[in-house]
Design a protein around this motif. Structure first.
Motif, PDB file in Angstrom:
ATOM      1  N   ASP A 108     -39.669  82.107  45.555  1.00  0.00           N
ATOM      2  CA  ASP A 108     -40.163  80.986  44.767  1.00  0.00           C
ATOM      3  C   ASP A 108     -39.670  81.160  43.332  1.00  0.00           C
ATOM      4  N   PRO A 109     -39.391  80.059  42.632  1.00  0.00           N
ATOM      5  CA  PRO A 109     -38.715  80.135  41.324  1.00  0.00           C
ATOM      6  C   PRO A 109     -39.356  81.063  40.305  1.00  0.00           C
ATOM      7  N   PRO A 110     -40.688  81.023  40.093  1.00  0.00           N
ATOM      8  CA  PRO A 110     -41.256  81.937  39.081  1.00  0.00           C
ATOM      9  C   PRO A 110     -40.986  83.407  39.394  1.00  0.00           C
ATOM     10  N   SER A 111     -41.054  83.785  40.679  1.00  0.00           N
ATOM     11  CA  SER A 111     -40.809  85.183  41.040  1.00  0.00           C
ATOM     12  C   SER A 111     -39.361  85.573  40.786  1.00  0.00           C
ATOM     13  N   ALA A 112     -38.431  84.669  41.132  1.00  0.00           N
ATOM     14  CA  ALA A 112     -37.017  84.950  40.879  1.00  0.00           C
ATOM     15  C   ALA A 112     -36.762  85.137  39.391  1.00  0.00           C
ATOM     16  N   LEU A 113     -37.378  84.279  38.578  1.00  0.00           N
ATOM     17  CA  LEU A 113     -37.182  84.371  37.129  1.00  0.00           C
ATOM     18  C   LEU A 113     -37.779  85.656  36.581  1.00  0.00           C
ATOM     19  N   LYS A 114     -38.956  86.046  37.076  1.00  0.00           N
ATOM     20  CA  LYS A 114     -39.579  87.294  36.630  1.00  0.00           C
ATOM     21  C   LYS A 114     -38.687  88.500  36.925  1.00  0.00           C
ATOM     22  N   LEU A 115     -38.132  88.508  38.129  1.00  0.00           N
ATOM     23  CA  LEU A 115     -37.283  89.643  38.506  1.00  0.00           C
ATOM     24  C   LEU A 115     -36.031  89.687  37.649  1.00  0.00           C
ATOM     25  N   LEU A 116     -35.393  88.546  37.429  1.00  0.00           N
ATOM     26  CA  LEU A 116     -34.193  88.511  36.604  1.00  0.00           C
ATOM     27  C   LEU A 116     -34.496  88.961  35.180  1.00  0.00           C
ATOM     28  N   GLU A 117     -35.614  88.510  34.623  1.00  0.00           N
ATOM     29  CA  GLU A 117     -35.991  88.927  33.267  1.00  0.00           C
ATOM     30  C   GLU A 117     -36.294  90.421  33.214  1.00  0.00           C
ATOM     31  N   GLY A 118     -36.981  90.916  34.256  1.00  0.00           N
ATOM     32  CA  GLY A 118     -37.292  92.341  34.278  1.00  0.00           C
ATOM     33  C   GLY A 118     -36.041  93.205  34.323  1.00  0.00           C
ATOM     34  N   ILE A 119     -35.050  92.780  35.106  1.00  0.00           N
ATOM     35  CA  ILE A 119     -33.781  93.514  35.172  1.00  0.00           C
ATOM     36  C   ILE A 119     -33.101  93.493  33.814  1.00  0.00           C
ATOM     37  N   LYS A 120     -33.072  92.340  33.177  1.00  0.00           N
ATOM     38  CA  LYS A 120     -32.384  92.210  31.890  1.00  0.00           C
ATOM     39  C   LYS A 120     -33.080  93.027  30.806  1.00  0.00           C
ATOM     40  N   ILE A 121     -34.415  93.013  30.782  1.00  0.00           N
ATOM     41  CA  ILE A 121     -35.151  93.640  29.678  1.00  0.00           C
ATOM     42  C   ILE A 121     -35.339  95.136  29.898  1.00  0.00           C
ATOM     43  N   HIS A 122     -35.712  95.531  31.112  1.00  0.00           N
ATOM     44  CA  HIS A 122     -36.099  96.924  31.343  1.00  0.00           C
ATOM     45  C   HIS A 122     -35.035  97.783  32.011  1.00  0.00           C
ATOM     46  N   LEU A 123     -34.110  97.187  32.761  1.00  0.00           N
ATOM     47  CA  LEU A 123     -33.224  97.993  33.595  1.00  0.00           C
ATOM     48  C   LEU A 123     -31.759  97.870  33.208  1.00  0.00           C
ATOM     49  N   SER A 124     -31.485  97.482  31.978  1.00  0.00           N
ATOM     50  CA  SER A 124     -30.103  97.511  31.489  1.00  0.00           C
ATOM     51  C   SER A 124     -29.774  98.944  31.086  1.00  0.00           C
ATOM     52  N   LEU A 125     -29.573  99.773  32.098  1.00  0.00           N
ATOM     53  CA  LEU A 125     -29.442 101.213  31.895  1.00  0.00           C
ATOM     54  C   LEU A 125     -28.006 101.656  32.169  1.00  0.00           C
ATOM     55  N   PRO A 126     -27.555 102.699  31.455  1.00  0.00           N
ATOM     56  CA  PRO A 126     -26.188 103.202  31.681  1.00  0.00           C
ATOM     57  C   PRO A 126     -26.024 103.916  33.015  1.00  0.00           C
ATOM     58  N   GLU A 127     -27.088 103.992  33.811  1.00  0.00           N
ATOM     59  CA  GLU A 127     -26.994 104.618  35.130  1.00  0.00           C
ATOM     60  C   GLU A 127     -27.160 103.605  36.260  1.00  0.00           C
TER      61      GLU A 127
END
Length: 519
Positions: A219-238
């Protein structure tokens, strides 16, 4: 004994049968050699084989691929040693309050399952590994407690008379810079924990490749939450992320939830224009997130026919001693017709569904067979049977409205053939035309050359002849149906009774010799 032709399931495959092995290799090398943090996309329509592509990619990247661990997998060819894969089914976790927390839990669960990493853990202190896992666990709790990008304010007061100035400074920082706690500090903690879990150093350049499937089904809100979480928290060099998405669906889904979308819809009179603009903004949002998106290529007519041949000729499962098969010459006729007249959609799932329908209709039409043997279709009839099976299965699978019409009205089949050959005489209000007008007829393409007396502007002519290669309303069997009627007369109403008509309709019209097969 009745014939039995089992159907193929829709499970992904680790063997590339769609000529995409070179693309799998290209994506795998980019993941192994690129400079993280990276987010890649794999785009394809629903049913185009994205999950199979991602499975093949995971198998090529990781020595012990964790996806479907009970399945046999082909040998790896690239020898990649620095990538450890984590598989995340976004659809399964879409109702979690914070999908990125579920993702982190999967990373912690799946990474220690890699044999090569586990042997490396033995050389590390158990306390170090435990500390790294606990760090990730604590971070997930902090992320879960706060909305993405928004800090939770904390009270600022003296705990006791002996509190030091340094402790008070930390409390003040936490109260006024809490947003930093959910971005920079979380990212630093996660990065450090990942390095420990991977045994990372500049020489081995190890990284986690997180493969996210079915994001476009959330569902759209969940997809957006996951994408934002990846961008904000998991932009890691590993970390490298690979998103399997249908771009059209995900753009359409997230666009209304982007900032300002509601106001734009309310203030724009042209709703179609507003939707187009919102989808464009959704595309820009994904472009900012994804470093690059590979588009899975459409299947050529020959590849589609080869896929159908494989599905019709291979048994879906191991009980070959009781399952019947289609005669090899019949399969050859069907696939040659499918390629010659371009009858197949460029979508692997739809081709598999069509193959299953052909198998089931053949079992219905030729019910008596020895267990484990091929259907006893006389060789002289197999060419005509190929015409009938391919046409009937296509209508049965892709055009249910037309099938219902054919199974309801006695003269519907004759009316259909006469209409397609230009001999039909129907009024605009007849039911038949209300069904036919839903179909896109490939042969009914207007001449693209402008007439001298009234030249059509190029802009209006641009898409007149375009037939969507995966469109569900395209009547792809039109040319075959007309040609077969003209050359072999193999598709009379009586001959099609075997596959398309209800027995009551067939009996009322003209009882066929084989009508008893329906009883």
């Amino acid at each position: 004994m009745s014939a039995r032709l089992p159907t193929h399931n829709d499970q992904p495959t680790f063997e590339c049968k769609l000529q995409r092995a070179a693309l799998v290799e290209q994506v795998a090398r980019e993941i192994a050699d690129g400079q993280p943090s990276l987010v890649f996309g794999i785009h394809g329509d629903w049913g185009s084989g994205k999950t199979s592509f991602l499975c093949q990619l995971a198998n090529e990247l990781s020595e012990n691929c964790l996806v479907h661990r009970d399945r046999d997998k082909p040998a790896r060819t690239l020898g990649i040693e620095n990538v450890f894969t984590v598989w995340f089914d976004a659809w399964r976790y879409q109702h979690e309050p914070s999908p990125v927390v579920a993702l982190l839990h999967e990373i912690c669960h799946q990474l220690p399952l890699h044999q090569k990493l586990w042997s490396g853990f033995q050389r590390h202190s158990a306390a170090i590994i435990k500390t790294a896992l606990e760090t990730v666990s604590e971070v997930t709790c902090e992320i879960a407690a706060q909305p993405v990008g928004v800090g939770v304010k904390k009270s600022f007061k003296f705990k006791n008379p002996f509190t030091t100035l340094r402790e008070q400074q930390k409390l003040w920082d936490d109260a006024h810079f809490s947003a930093r706690l959910t971005t920079d500090r979380v990212r630093d903690l996660l990065s450090g924990a990942m390095k420990k879990l991977l045994g990372w150093n500049p020489e081995n350049r190890r990284r986690v490749c997180v493969i996210i499937d079915d994001l476009d089904r959330c569902d759209p809100p969940s997809a957006l939450k996951l994408l934002e979480g990846i961008k904000i928290h998991l932009s890691l060099p590993e970390c490298v992320f690979v998103l399997g998405v249908n771009l059209r669906q995900i753009e359409r889904a997230i666009a209304p939830h982007l900032p300002g979308a509601k106001e734009k819809k309310q203030t724009t009179e042209d709703y179609e224009q507003a939707d187009a603009e919102l989808r464009a903004e959704g595309a820009e949002y994904l472009e900012k997130l994804c470093s690059y998106t590979w588009k899975l290529p459409f299947l050529s007519a020959s590849t589609r026919a080869a896929q159908l041949r494989l599905l019709l000729g291979s048994p879906p499962h191991a009980d070959a001693h009781v399952a019947n098969t289609l005669p090899a010459p019949l399969i050859g006729h069907i696939c040659d017709l499918a390629e010659e007249f371009d009858c197949l959609p460029a979508n692997p799932r739809k081709i598999k569904a069509l193959a299953n329908t052909i198998r089931q209709l053949a079992a219905l039409g030729w019910p008596h067979a020895t267990p484990g043997a091929a259907l006893s279709i006389p060789p002289a009839e197999q060419a005509s049977e190929a015409d009938r099976l391919l046409v009937a299965a296509s209508i049965y699978q892709f055009h249910p409205e037309l099938l219902r019409f054919l199974q309801t009205y006695l003269n519907a089949w004759t009316d259909l053939v006469e209409h397609l050959t230009g001999r039909g005489r129907f009024g605009d209000k007849q039911d038949f035309l209300s069904v036919i007008k839903l179909l896109r007829l490939p042969a009914a393409i207007p001449d693209l050359k402008p007439k001298p007396e009234s030249p059509t502007p190029p802009r209006e002519r641009l898409f007149e002849g375009y037939i969507d290669p995966v469109g569900i309303m395209v009547f792809r069997i039109q040319k075959l149906l007309v040609s077969a009627n003209a050359k072999r007369n193999s598709m009379s109403r009586e001959s099609m009774t075997r596959y398309l008509l209800f027995p009551e309709v067939a009996a009322a019209a003209d009882p066929a010799p084989d009508a008893s097969i329906y009883s």
